[in-house]
Design a protein around this motif. Structure first.
Motif, PDB file in Angstrom:
ATOM      1  N   GLN A  69       0.786  -1.395  -0.218  1.00 25.98           N
ATOM      2  CA  GLN A  69       0.070  -0.270  -0.056  1.00 25.98           C
ATOM      3  C   GLN A  69       0.498   1.297   0.383  1.00 25.98           C
ATOM      4  OE1 GLN A  69      -2.939  -0.937   3.224  1.00 25.98           O
ATOM      5  NE2 GLN A  69      -0.291  -0.712   4.687  1.00 25.98           N
ATOM      6  N   GLY A  70       0.035   2.303  -0.785  1.00 24.62           N
ATOM      7  CA  GLY A  70       0.898   3.680  -0.735  1.00 24.62           C
ATOM      8  C   GLY A  70       0.369   5.042  -1.057  1.00 24.62           C
ATOM      9  N   ILE A  71       1.392   6.176  -1.129  1.00 24.92           N
ATOM     10  CA  ILE A  71       0.118   7.061  -2.048  1.00 24.92           C
ATOM     11  C   ILE A  71       1.921   7.233  -3.055  1.00 24.92           C
ATOM     12  CG2 ILE A  71       1.401   8.803  -0.232  1.00 24.92           C
ATOM     13  CD1 ILE A  71      -1.111  10.361  -0.233  1.00 24.92           C
ATOM     14  N   GLN A  72       0.660   7.735  -4.493  1.00 30.80           N
ATOM     15  CA  GLN A  72       1.697   8.388  -5.086  1.00 30.80           C
ATOM     16  C   GLN A  72       1.154   9.593  -6.070  1.00 30.80           C
ATOM     17  OE1 GLN A  72       2.081   4.608  -7.309  1.00 30.80           O
ATOM     18  NE2 GLN A  72       1.291   5.421  -8.909  1.00 30.80           N
ATOM     19  N   THR A  73       1.962  10.466  -6.163  1.00 29.13           N
ATOM     20  CA  THR A  73       1.492  11.841  -7.192  1.00 29.13           C
ATOM     21  C   THR A  73       2.795  12.147  -8.551  1.00 29.13           C
ATOM     22  OG1 THR A  73       1.020  14.070  -6.541  1.00 29.13           O
ATOM     23  CG2 THR A  73       3.140  13.069  -5.179  1.00 29.13           C
ATOM     24  N   VAL A  74       2.332  12.578  -9.193  1.00 31.76           N
ATOM     25  CA  VAL A  74       3.024  12.615 -10.346  1.00 31.76           C
ATOM     26  C   VAL A  74       2.243  14.631 -11.065  1.00 31.76           C
ATOM     27  CG1 VAL A  74       3.910  12.217 -12.515  1.00 31.76           C
ATOM     28  CG2 VAL A  74       3.600  10.599 -11.383  1.00 31.76           C
ATOM     29  N   LEU A  75       3.559  15.464 -10.633  1.00 32.26           N
ATOM     30  CA  LEU A  75       3.051  16.488 -11.599  1.00 32.26           C
ATOM     31  C   LEU A  75       3.699  16.781 -12.673  1.00 32.26           C
ATOM     32  CD1 LEU A  75       2.424  19.513 -11.462  1.00 32.26           C
ATOM     33  CD2 LEU A  75       4.708  19.995 -10.300  1.00 32.26           C
ATOM     34  N   ASP A  76       3.010  17.010 -14.119  1.00 28.50           N
ATOM     35  CA  ASP A  76       2.989  17.071 -15.874  1.00 28.50           C
ATOM     36  C   ASP A  76       3.307  18.805 -15.851  1.00 28.50           C
ATOM     37  OD1 ASP A  76       3.549  14.372 -17.001  1.00 28.50           O
ATOM     38  OD2 ASP A  76       1.537  14.354 -16.236  1.00 28.50           O
ATOM     39  N   ALA A  77       4.848  19.110 -16.094  1.00 25.07           N
ATOM     40  CA  ALA A  77       4.427  20.806 -16.641  1.00 25.07           C
ATOM     41  C   ALA A  77       4.901  20.376 -18.024  1.00 25.07           C
ATOM     42  CB  ALA A  77       5.643  21.031 -15.641  1.00 25.07           C
ATOM     43  N   ASP A  78       4.470  21.544 -18.226  1.00 22.09           N
ATOM     44  CA  ASP A  78       4.606  21.511 -19.807  1.00 22.09           C
ATOM     45  C   ASP A  78       5.369  23.112 -19.620  1.00 22.09           C
ATOM     46  OD1 ASP A  78       4.736  21.985 -23.054  1.00 22.09           O
ATOM     47  OD2 ASP A  78       2.721  22.220 -23.122  1.00 22.09           O
ATOM     48  N   PHE A  79       7.154  23.416 -20.221  1.00 23.72           N
ATOM     49  CA  PHE A  79       7.515  24.375 -20.425  1.00 23.72           C
ATOM     50  C   PHE A  79       7.593  24.582 -22.068  1.00 23.72           C
ATOM     51  CE2 PHE A  79       8.392  23.308 -16.271  1.00 23.72           C
ATOM     52  CZ  PHE A  79       7.486  24.360 -15.345  1.00 23.72           C
ATOM     53  N   ASN A  80       6.586  24.571 -22.745  1.00 24.02           N
ATOM     54  CA  ASN A  80       7.048  24.808 -24.146  1.00 24.02           C
ATOM     55  C   ASN A  80       8.426  23.685 -25.117  1.00 24.02           C
ATOM     56  OD1 ASN A  80       5.746  27.312 -24.856  1.00 24.02           O
ATOM     57  ND2 ASN A  80       7.311  28.308 -24.790  1.00 24.02           N
ATOM     58  N   ASN A  81       9.447  23.510 -24.515  1.00 21.93           N
ATOM     59  CA  ASN A  81      10.416  22.685 -24.801  1.00 21.93           C
ATOM     60  C   ASN A  81      10.663  21.736 -24.577  1.00 21.93           C
ATOM     61  OD1 ASN A  81      12.126  24.836 -24.266  1.00 21.93           O
ATOM     62  ND2 ASN A  81      13.687  24.322 -26.009  1.00 21.93           N
ATOM     63  N   HIS A  82      10.458  22.030 -23.254  1.00 21.63           N
ATOM     64  CA  HIS A  82      10.579  20.725 -21.901  1.00 21.63           C
ATOM     65  C   HIS A  82       9.173  20.518 -21.632  1.00 21.63           C
ATOM     66  CE1 HIS A  82      15.182  21.949 -21.088  1.00 21.63           C
ATOM     67  NE2 HIS A  82      15.101  23.247 -21.613  1.00 21.63           N
ATOM     68  N   GLN A  83       9.270  19.278 -21.324  1.00 21.49           N
ATOM     69  CA  GLN A  83       8.040  18.599 -21.010  1.00 21.49           C
ATOM     70  C   GLN A  83       8.444  17.544 -19.246  1.00 21.49           C
ATOM     71  OE1 GLN A  83       4.767  18.482 -22.303  1.00 21.49           O
ATOM     72  NE2 GLN A  83       6.177  20.084 -23.802  1.00 21.49           N
ATOM     73  N   VAL A  84       7.734  18.272 -18.070  1.00 20.48           N
ATOM     74  CA  VAL A  84       8.628  17.493 -17.252  1.00 20.48           C
ATOM     75  C   VAL A  84       8.054  16.806 -16.040  1.00 20.48           C
ATOM     76  CG1 VAL A  84       9.959  18.058 -15.059  1.00 20.48           C
ATOM     77  CG2 VAL A  84      10.444  19.867 -17.029  1.00 20.48           C
TER      78      VAL A  84
END
Length: 722
Positions: free
Chosen positions: A363-378
């Protein structure tokens, strides 16, 4: 015997006020969905654009042969090795790029983006595997593509996408199948999308009587498995200031299979390969699995999406199976029961049946932030995870008489054979940046894991766990970088290459507490134009240290089960090749697909262990074929389709060494066939044959004796969609 109380630790990603909707003057991106967050590739990502080795089996791919055995499905992907065991895929043994296949423990297995092994840190051997027949899609990553996912990053990742909520107001399917050896399958789902509330319910059941016959017994050697899934999703209105979705998933499955580790001697295999010894007549695996998953996604702005999942997996199993016959272990190379009867003055043989009873929690918890900085997808990710395996086992003793009946003579006391808890807690953080710079795409990643893996062992004399247990603890942290570069030579041709650090944590039974570490390289190209595609990748894995985990399935002695052994330096090199083309004859098309893998493995030092045996520098790994390929050719009209699959697996060793050996696994070629016909727009009938040529072959000697592969099996099916 329960896990230490679970205290979820939410690792927050604090986003500054720049996340407001007007932070960037760009066109708004579409509303994200929970389902998209479950995938590795994303709904709009072309596999051809990903760095490193990445393959996707779509719903159409999976429906082509409609396998219920995950290992038959995965052979279409280069660099993947499978080791048959029961013939139906209940015990999946999957490896990648030279890693061992035993219980898929060297591969990160996920369902809907969540770790699926019963205890992926503390005890990764996957006696539970998600039911492949109900999956909509399977994603496989190897090498640099898999760097974001852990805890095992050397081999690769398999992510299985479960049934998604239909986009229609109401949709569903019902399919039934029946075949030889009592095989039967019923699969159905119904669901739909509402303005704010959507849901789906799915039921999957399959069973068989088995293709083996127990000597002097009428008992079946098959299985029954049930799998039920339900999802409910709430979403805000599309014009909400912050679009959000919340989805709750519950899945329950159980299995009752009359399965065994007891194989045959070579002589008995040659005489009757589909027989089973009478001593295994009581062998049975009983399992239950419960999964709860709550997922939330929010569109924070035109540039930022945040997805969070809380998950709980509860798995219990008891594999009640023969461990000794006449005092002789199954690992002795096959037990000649007839000879033991002849040598016994009374004609009675003592049989030990071990109750391999274990409970797992993950069991657990996970989180992901998707960030769009034009030519950088982070991507920024965090996960807190806990798991455990509670091993509480015993041995019952039976008498096998001259008429091959078994009588219980002594009931074991639970906890007097193995009585311990292996547990783990881990914090994982990662950042991954995809930087587009002209024709170059650079993928750089950094993964950090901090984990504690422990064992509490009460031994065999304290079944009530009243004393202080013996305690082992491995605490470590690791930083895992990865770098991949792709270069678009033109619209059709891409060059790809990369390097990553591979890792697997030490088990509590690893006396040296040594990590499995490697540096992994890959270099190759992809080409796709119209109906033709081809991919070729060279890979090289340079291990500082490789692990071997001692399990019953690897023929380890009772006292060493759960121990982990270090092999030191190891080298694996290979070539992965895949190509496909569809020939158009007007009203008829002919799709063609070829998959090939060449692998060379080498131990670089000399040592002895209970796991690998006596190893000399230069020896090959066991159970890694040097060559394997699969060829699929089909014909398709408007309402009918046929496909023939030819799968070749080259000779491989069953023990470390070089060259020919009487215990090598011979090369084999297995041919499958399927034909389907649409009797209406929403109805289809299907005819399938597995192993058309009825090839009789040795699947494995991993249990110390010969296990046979699945023979020719025919089935017919019907499917209705609405």
């Amino acid at each position: 015997m329960s896990m230490k109380s679970f205290k979820p630790t939410l690792i927050s990603l604090v986003i500054a006020s720049a996340l407001s909707a007007n932070a960037f003057a760009e066109e708004p991106i579409k509303n994200i969905s929970v389902g998209e967050q479950f995938t590795i590739f994303g709904e709009n990502t072309a596999v051809n654009s990903l760095p490193g080795s990445a393959h996707q089996l779509t719903q159409a791919d999976l429906e082509k042969f409609d396998y219920t055995d995950i290992m038959r499905s995965l052979t279409s992907i280069p660099g993947v090795y499978v080791l048959e065991e029961d013939g139906y895929g209940l015990r999946a043994n999957i490896g990648m790029r030279g890693t061992g296949q035993n219980r898929s423990e060297k591969v990160t297995i996920m369902e809907d983006g969540v770790l699926a092994a019963p205890a992926p840190y503390a005890s990764p051997a996957a006696y539970y595997f998600p039911t492949a027949g109900r999956m909509q899609q399977i994603e496989v990553l190897k090498g640099t593509s898999s760097a974001m996912y852990g805890p095992r990053t050397t081999g690769g990742v398999i992510n299985m996408l479960s049934r998604q909520i239909p986009e229609q107001e109401l949709a569903g399917q019902l399919s039934v199948q029946a075949g030889q050896d009592g095989f039967a399958k019923v699969h159905g789902f119904i669901g739909g999308k509402g303005e704010n509330i959507s849901s789906v319910v799915e039921v999957f059941r399959y069973q068989a009587d088995g293709y083996k016959d127990i000597n002097h017994s009428n008992k079946d050697t098959g299985f029954e498995k049930n799998d039920v899934l339900a999802k409910v999703r709430y979403n805000t209105d599309d014009d909400a200031a912050f679009y959000q979705e919340v989805e709750f998933k519950v899945k329950y499955s159980d299995e009752d299979s009359d399965d065994t580790y007891m194989g045959l001697t070579d002589a008995d295999f040659n005489a009757d390969p589909y027989s089973r010894y009478s001593a295994s007549q009581n062998d049975n695996m009983a399992t239950e699995h419960l999964q709860l998953q709550l997922s939330h996604v929010i569109k924070l702005s035109n540039r930022f999406n945040l997805a969070t999942t809380v998950y709980h997996n509860d798995f219990s199993r008891n594999w009640y199976k023969v461990s000794k016959v006449g005092g002789e272990s199954l690992g002795s190379g096959g037990i000649d029961i007839a000879a033991q009867h002849d040598q016994s003055p009374t004609g009675i043989i003592d049989v030990d049946i071990k109750a391999n009873n274990r409970d797992y929690l993950s069991q657990g918890i996970q989180t992901v932030l998707d960030a769009d900085f034009n030519n950088h997808q982070v991507k920024f990710g965090a996960r807190y995870h806990e798991d455990e395996m509670d091993r509480f086992q015993w041995v019952d003793q039976y008498a096998l008489d001259a008429t091959y009946n078994m009588t219980l003579t002594n009931s074991g006391i639970p906890g007097t054979d193995s009585n311990r808890i292996d547990s783990a807690s881990a914090v994982a953080l990662f950042v991954h940046d995809e930087w587009t710079m002209g024709k170059f795409i650079i993928n750089a990643g950094l993964r950090y894991e901090d984990m504690t893996i422990e064992r509490e062992d009460w031994g065999k004399t304290d079944p009530n766990r009243l004393t202080t247990p013996a305690h082992k603890k491995n605490k470590l942290d690791v930083v895992l970088p990865s770098l991949a570069v792709s270069y678009q030579l033109n619209d059709d041709l891409v060059l790809i290459g990369g390097v990553q650090k591979g890792f697997a944590p030490p088990a509590p039974g690893n006396a040296d507490a040594s990590n499995e570490e490697s540096i992994n390289y890959e270099l190759g190209t992809r080409y796709a134009k119209n109906a033709f595609n081809v991919e070729a990748l060279f890979f090289y894995s340079d291990y500082d240290n490789m692990h071997g985990n001692c399990t019953v399935s690897q023929n380890c002695s009772d006292e060493n089960i759960g121990e982990q052994y270090n092999a030191g330096a190891v080298k694996v090199t290979g070539l992965e090749f895949k190509t496909g083309y569809s020939v158009d004859f007007g009203d008829i098309s002919m799709p063609i697909d070829l998959t090939y893998t060449h692998t060379k493995t080498e131990f670089l030092n000399t040592f002895k262990s209970d796991f690998w045996g006596d190893v000399n520098a230069g020896d090959d790994f066991p159970y890694v074929p040097e060559n394997q390929f699969q060829f699929v050719v089909g014909l398709a009209g408007d309402v009918w389709r046929t496909n023939v699959l030819v799968r070749y697996t080259g000779e491989m060793r069953s023990t470390a060494g070089i060259g020919d050996s009487a215990e090598n696994i011979d090369a084999r070629t297995v041919v499958d066939f399927v034909a389907s016909y649409d009797i209406a727009d929403n109805q289809q009938v299907r005819f399938s044959v597995d192993n058309v040529l009825d090839e009789t072959y040795v699947a494995t000697r991993a249990h110390g004796s010969v296990m046979v592969g699945k023979p020719l099996t025919m089935s017919v099916g019907y499917q209705y969609n609405f």
